[in-house]
Scaffold this motif. Structure first.
Motif, mmCIF file in Angstrom:
data_model
loop_
_atom_site.group_PDB
_atom_site.id
_atom_site.type_symbol
_atom_site.label_atom_id
_atom_site.label_comp_id
_atom_site.label_asym_id
_atom_site.label_seq_id
_atom_site.Cartn_x
_atom_site.Cartn_y
_atom_site.Cartn_z
ATOM 1 N N PHE A 159 3.007 35.322 46.891
ATOM 2 C CA PHE A 159 2.280 35.285 45.628
ATOM 3 C C PHE A 159 2.362 33.890 45.014
ATOM 4 O O PHE A 159 3.442 33.388 44.708
ATOM 5 N N GLY A 206 6.635 36.169 35.706
ATOM 6 C CA GLY A 206 5.510 36.639 36.524
ATOM 7 C C GLY A 206 4.394 37.371 35.789
ATOM 8 O O GLY A 206 3.737 38.226 36.367
ATOM 9 N N GLY A 207 4.165 37.073 34.521
ATOM 10 C CA GLY A 207 3.079 37.718 33.794
ATOM 11 C C GLY A 207 3.553 38.804 32.837
ATOM 12 O O GLY A 207 2.750 39.393 32.110
ATOM 13 N N TYR A 208 4.858 39.059 32.835
ATOM 14 C CA TYR A 208 5.348 40.163 32.002
ATOM 15 C C TYR A 208 5.225 39.844 30.508
ATOM 16 O O TYR A 208 4.953 40.737 29.700
ATOM 17 N N ILE A 256 13.887 39.865 34.200
ATOM 18 C CA ILE A 256 12.507 39.630 33.774
ATOM 19 C C ILE A 256 12.316 40.151 32.355
ATOM 20 O O ILE A 256 11.762 39.471 31.489
ATOM 21 N N THR A 265 5.097 40.642 41.107
ATOM 22 C CA THR A 265 6.336 39.847 41.045
ATOM 23 C C THR A 265 7.564 40.692 40.741
ATOM 24 O O THR A 265 8.676 40.164 40.717
ATOM 25 N N SER A 266 7.386 41.990 40.528
ATOM 26 C CA SER A 266 8.568 42.848 40.380
ATOM 27 C C SER A 266 9.230 43.083 41.742
ATOM 28 O O SER A 266 10.358 43.553 41.812
ATOM 29 N N VAL A 267 8.527 42.730 42.815
ATOM 30 C CA VAL A 267 9.060 42.901 44.167
ATOM 31 C C VAL A 267 9.908 41.678 44.545
ATOM 32 O O VAL A 267 9.408 40.551 44.507
ATOM 33 N N PRO A 268 11.188 41.878 44.894
ATOM 34 C CA PRO A 268 12.016 40.748 45.310
ATOM 35 C C PRO A 268 11.381 40.021 46.497
ATOM 36 O O PRO A 268 10.867 40.666 47.408
ATOM 37 N N TYR A 323 3.764 30.655 40.008
ATOM 38 C CA TYR A 323 4.894 31.129 40.784
ATOM 39 C C TYR A 323 5.316 30.073 41.793
ATOM 40 O O TYR A 323 6.470 29.950 42.109
ATOM 41 N N GLY A 333 16.155 36.471 40.756
ATOM 42 C CA GLY A 333 16.979 37.100 41.770
ATOM 43 C C GLY A 333 16.186 38.080 42.622
ATOM 44 O O GLY A 333 14.987 38.238 42.401
ATOM 45 N N PRO A 334 16.757 38.756 43.589
ATOM 46 C CA PRO A 334 18.164 38.612 43.984
ATOM 47 C C PRO A 334 18.465 37.317 44.743
ATOM 48 O O PRO A 334 19.606 36.894 44.771
ATOM 49 N N ALA A 389 -0.055 40.881 38.008
ATOM 50 C CA ALA A 389 0.920 39.854 38.424
ATOM 51 C C ALA A 389 2.340 40.361 38.198
ATOM 52 O O ALA A 389 3.230 40.145 39.028
ATOM 53 N N HIS A 390 2.554 41.053 37.095
ATOM 54 C CA HIS A 390 3.893 41.601 36.808
ATOM 55 C C HIS A 390 4.320 42.596 37.882
ATOM 56 O O HIS A 390 5.460 42.552 38.362
ATOM 57 N N SER A 428 8.700 38.156 46.415
ATOM 58 C CA SER A 428 7.242 38.053 46.310
ATOM 59 C C SER A 428 6.766 36.603 46.236
ATOM 60 O O SER A 428 5.592 36.322 46.477
ATOM 61 N N ARG A 480 17.156 41.811 39.013
ATOM 62 C CA ARG A 480 15.834 41.194 38.894
ATOM 63 C C ARG A 480 14.990 41.788 37.750
ATOM 64 O O ARG A 480 14.522 41.078 36.878
#
Lengths: 415, 415
Positions: free
Chosen positions: A299, B282-284, B395, A290-293, B306, B357-358, A286-287, A295, B391
């Motif tokens: 998701f 997001g799971g981080y 996170i 969700t690291s993708v702007p 999310y 963001g962004p 999931a991390h 998402s 972003r």
């Protein structure tokens, strides 16, 4: 064109921080045909910085310096550069405005100490810092280029890619080095080398191949040199096409492609949605997603069911399934995938259950045993993998393998 | 005692391999009070190796060299060392027997090219290679020590720990360097320096302070030098106690402590359980918690919501709350925390909702706005934070801030 890199900072000398800046800078310069001849790591001391600069100046055309630009007392690079160039610090209003803007955006007031960040040597061209307060500085002296930048990678890197590299390319005629990196997933370095051995041996003399492994991924960097960019690029593309014919299933992308971004594009294009049910990966999939702007468009979210109870109560895995087959089994991971798809109402789902280690392994299911399921509206399929013994790498390998399995299903089903 | 490190190898200059040897060597030397003054990374060229050695010899008492000892043509360090010491290569029978043994153990025959591995400069003391064929070499010249070792970390490291370090300790009375790193969370570098300014200015002359920022965390590295370990350690501990009095709320640990490990120990000691409800992270947070071996004892899992729909249907956030206050609000994050605590049946819960963001920022709630709630059996409290514009860093900052907020609550409530 010869370059030298000087990294300033005690943290690099006492082993607190690994010097990743030097290798990254070496790579960037290499791409534009600039050869790095030496890297010097030194401490924040006036005399040593000065001596190292003088030595480097004798040997190199380009000197890149990182570190020692913070607002605190231990950072003395700026004053030392003034002494080197025999100049003085002046207050630079546009830089101060950048600092002010950054502070205001965080709801903070600019302090006296931060005002000093806007002081720069009179003879430099300042380089804007888009991620921090200390500006970079570009100097020219007797046809040589000296650039000083912060040591924090995310402040330094944009200065290099957006300012230093383009300016170097404009200012010098550099010899062409062309790189293309082929990204593979699903097989180790030594197995790949066996399969592509003949192709590798037949590469032209101006080609070089390097294997760059990461957990779960092997990057193959193909480098070609020459004088004509268009010709070299074509030669490289031909070789890559040849390689695609040999290992089509292993290649998932090129250069800076990321699995999570590739999946994101596929899902967005088709208007699909995704959720994950994670056990041993603990939210890492999931991390990555969700690291993708942007998402959030595809998701929906995830259930991390670290305990078996949650697998039952939240994801709806049957008690008998867990009892009969265990949490790390085909049956459980399939029920997890179908459970999350139903609960979150998505088109696709990933489920992972495994033994990350160091504890929890048995002779039948050793540490590294991992089941991965991909569920779509068509069907749910699951596969077993055996990763290694290292917890951190097992989590990463499971995550990239799961993402790549989803990519394969998406590519097949959405053709 | 001053040392320099010379790493030889083109792979280090073009960015293919990160120079982890230098930081590891720095750490080992530092532990026995030897200060590394400079690291030089150079290519496999006779002239450059010779020049770098001559320069280093002027400045340092100890020079450690890695790389360039392979059997292939590009490795020329050994011949260059002969030229430097004005000596010649001789055949060393015991080394040859080691090479033979290694080859036989792998079922291989010794090739002519490997025979050359047993040739060493006449004036050196060979260092056995327990993991490969190229021996290390210990030289002494005018009271200075020069050691040459292979570049492969698992061949070089045993030479250092088993031979070089013990011999250096026996041969020299080394000067002591003592480090202690204080880990802080919750305030930026420039704000901390203002608060601790007086303390910093009053540090004794043998002390040095360095600020090492990471997203959400600032590490303060205190270094003291002297002759008596016990005295220095006491001096450092006194200064750290003084600092604790000034910024008690900011300090969360020391040296290699990690927030997720500190929390793990606190929860384990008290037999408590934890779950997280994450939106923008997001799971981080779950990923950090589950990166700790044995975390399954106290970590039940997580719901990553999310989409707002999941916040309602799975976590039980009221529709009116979302409509009236929005997803990034005190009310929502409190309901998320209480919802996950109930759903997962845990003692504690973390909930985070923010705009990473962004996209998604508004004038009222700009990118970086983040609400964090910590819920225990006693109560749920929430706090608003304003991070930055990036972003990935938002996170990370949100995750370490949330973990530290939980740590504070745990420390207060479980005293």
């Amino acid at each position: 064109m010869k370059a030298e890199i000087i990294n300033i900072g005690d943290e690099l000398l006492i082993g607190q921080v690994i010097n990743s800046n030097a290798s990254w800078l070496g790579e960037q310069l290499n791409k534009i045909g600039v050869e790095v001849k030496q890297v010097s790591v030194i401490s924040d001391q006036h005399y040593q910085i000065l001596e190292t600069l003088k030595d480097a100046e004798k040997r190199a055309d380009i000197i890149l310096i990182t570190g020692g630009l913070g607002p605190t007392k231990d950072d003395i690079t700026k004053q030392t550069l003034c002494d080197f160039f025999n100049t003085k610090l002046i207050f630079h209003q546009p830089t101060y405005e950048d600092v002010e803007k950054l502070f205001h955006s965080r709801g903070l007031k600019v302090k006296e100490i931060n005002r000093r960040q806007a002081e720069i040597p009179e003879n430099c061209i300042p380089i804007r810092n888009t991620n921090g307060t200390a500006p970079g500085m570009w100097f020219e002296k007797d046809g040589k280029i000296i650039v000083s930048m912060p040591g924090v990678p995310y402040e330094m890197k944009p200065m290099i890619t957006d300012f230093v590299i383009p300016k170097l390319v404009r200012q010098f005629d550099t010899h062409i080095i062309y790189h293309k990196t082929i990204l593979t997933q699903g097989m180790g370095e030594s197995s790949i080398t066996e399969i592509i051995n003949e192709w590798e041996n037949n590469l032209p003399a101006n080609f070089k191949l390097a294997y760059l492994p990461q957990p779960g991924i092997v990057r193959l960097r193909l480098t070609a040199t020459g004088d004509n960019l268009i010709m070299i690029r074509e030669e490289v593309e031909n070789q890559v096409r040849e390689l695609q014919r040999i290992i089509p299933d292993l290649i998932f992308g090129y250069d800076n492609d990321k699995l999570e971004e590739i999946i994101g594009r596929l899902m967005k294009d088709k208007g699909l949605s995704l959720a994950t049910a994670e056990s041993c990966t603990g939210g890492y999939i999931a991390h990555l997603i969700t690291s993708v702007p942007g998402s959030s468009v595809y998701f929906t979210g995830s259930v991390i069911a670290y305990s078996n109870k949650i697998k039952e109560t939240v994801l709806g895995v049957k008690e008998e399934t867990l009892k009969q087959y265990g949490a790390v089994s085909k049956q459980t991971v399939v029920e997890m995938a179908e459970g999350i798809k139903k609960l979150y109402g998505t088109d696709y789902a990933i489920a992972v259950s495994g033994i990350a280690g160091p504890e929890g392994g048995t002779p039948q299911k050793p540490v590294g045993t991992t089941w991965i399921a991909i569920s779509s509206s068509h069907k749910t399929h699951a596969q077993k993998f055996l990763f290694g013994e290292h917890r951190g790498r097992n989590i990463r390998k499971a995550a990239v393998t799961a993402l790549n399995e989803l990519r394969k299903v998406l590519t097949r089903e959405t053709l």
